[in-house]
Motif scaffolding. Sequence first.
Motif, PDB file in Angstrom:
ATOM      1  N   VAL A 250       2.443  -3.306  -6.623  1.00 13.44           N
ATOM      2  CA  VAL A 250       2.026  -4.134  -8.351  1.00 13.44           C
ATOM      3  C   VAL A 250       0.544  -3.412  -8.717  1.00 13.44           C
ATOM      4  O   VAL A 250       0.691  -3.406 -10.217  1.00 13.44           O
TER       5      VAL A 250
ATOM      6  N   VAL B  25       7.768  -7.486  -3.735  1.00 13.92           N
ATOM      7  CA  VAL B  25       6.246  -8.549  -4.965  1.00 13.92           C
ATOM      8  C   VAL B  25       5.060  -7.534  -3.409  1.00 13.92           C
ATOM      9  O   VAL B  25       5.121  -7.885  -2.582  1.00 13.92           O
TER      10      VAL B  25
ATOM     11  N   LEU C 159       0.134 -11.224  -9.063  1.00  9.73           N
ATOM     12  CA  LEU C 159       1.504 -10.896  -9.322  1.00  9.73           C
ATOM     13  C   LEU C 159       1.277 -11.108 -11.555  1.00  9.73           C
ATOM     14  O   LEU C 159       1.162 -10.529 -12.196  1.00  9.73           O
TER      15      LEU C 159
ATOM     16  N   ARG D 185       0.551  -5.746  -3.212  1.00  8.54           N
ATOM     17  CA  ARG D 185      -0.192  -5.873  -3.593  1.00  8.54           C
ATOM     18  C   ARG D 185      -0.165  -4.635  -4.219  1.00  8.54           C
ATOM     19  O   ARG D 185      -0.677  -4.092  -5.354  1.00  8.54           O
TER      20      ARG D 185
END
Length: 428
Positions: A395, A390, A37, A392
């Motif tokens: 992100v 959060v 992140l 992937r």
Amino acid sequence: MHLGWFATTGFGVYGWEDPWAGNVASDLGRPGLFVDLATSLERAGFDYLMLEDSSVLPDVYRGTFESSVRRGTHVRFDPVPLVPLLANATQHLGIVATVATTFYPPFLAARLFATLDHLSGGRVGLNLVTASADGAAQNYGLTKHVEHDRRYEMADEWITVCKELWSSWDRDALTLEPGGAFADHERIHTIDHVGEHYSSRGPLNLPPGPQGRPVICQAGASPAGRAFGARHADTIIAAQTGVDAMRAYREDISRRLLENGRKPEDAKVLYLVNPILGDTDDDAFRKRDRLRQVQSGHVDRVLAALSYFTSMDFSQFDVDAPLPDLSGNNGHQGTVADMVRTGKTLREIATTHKATESIELCGSVETVADRMEEVMAEVGGDGFLIAAPVTRKNVTEITDGLAPALRRRGVLRHRYEHATFRDNLLST
């Protein structure tokens, strides 16, 4: 436009058993997800990553821990040990960790974050909260949490002590003379603070970090919270709903900053949002509708959240009756007030409340980028704080999709101009 990412459950669990949650079990308590992140945010030109924290496992709702652990939403690892790992993986991104002023002795916090400022090369920030739950207070030896406005009075003195400690070494106290003195002892001072809530002799036993003091981050919607932020914060988190409310909040904070001898640009106001992105607008709308459908079937989750925010068990109330009297709430007053505005009954609140949205951002990256630019022009604010879970996938969508679209519009930095977090944050 300044951008931050708000890790809403800190160094914790995100999207347990949700699609695209990744290897959530193997990520648990490990730094890899958060390193990914941080490096992605830096590549995208974000100002900072802010890690929320809490020190209680709530059992207010229905008197059990079930709502806290079923999806892992209240599992928290201490975020502070994560900070040096994230700083080591990046060069420019600000890393902000949360500290509850009610429970941390100010000398401990001042020394710890001065150390982190050195370790990070001047890129650490301190998110100040007063905490809200009685259960958290009981973990630290209190029978009940301190009254809301008194907590802010304590926090005001707490940060005053920290600032005095961070200034207990003059910036030129280090001489580092070969064969001579390491530091000039006449430029190091006790603070001899004796106040209503705290006492500290000082000085710190380490020199000031590259920033002098960490960046101060704060979120407060109540009058006490706004006053505190205007006195002390470098960046303020806001969750006002709608453009008019966002503009009014910025105007109010600007006025309060001036009253405290500061300039409006001395504190960057970032508004909470959770963009829903798709390859096309229609894709994003369908995704939004699916998320709303899921929310409408999980009334218990919102009731559990209200129980946590207020230390009142909302399972005792009729979800289809008018709202109960919440005037005795000693918790998150601004958050609860915002939730109450979304409906007349608990069911209406539970099915319509958007916990992390000042405005709805939904569409393709081009549509959402246009809307973000438009709103900032209307509001006169400074940017947005992304509060997506959060994972992937989230992100990647934000950092490799939305951020480049903002950069193409000339509203997001192409590079970091300064060495420290504060200088980058306060740049225009």
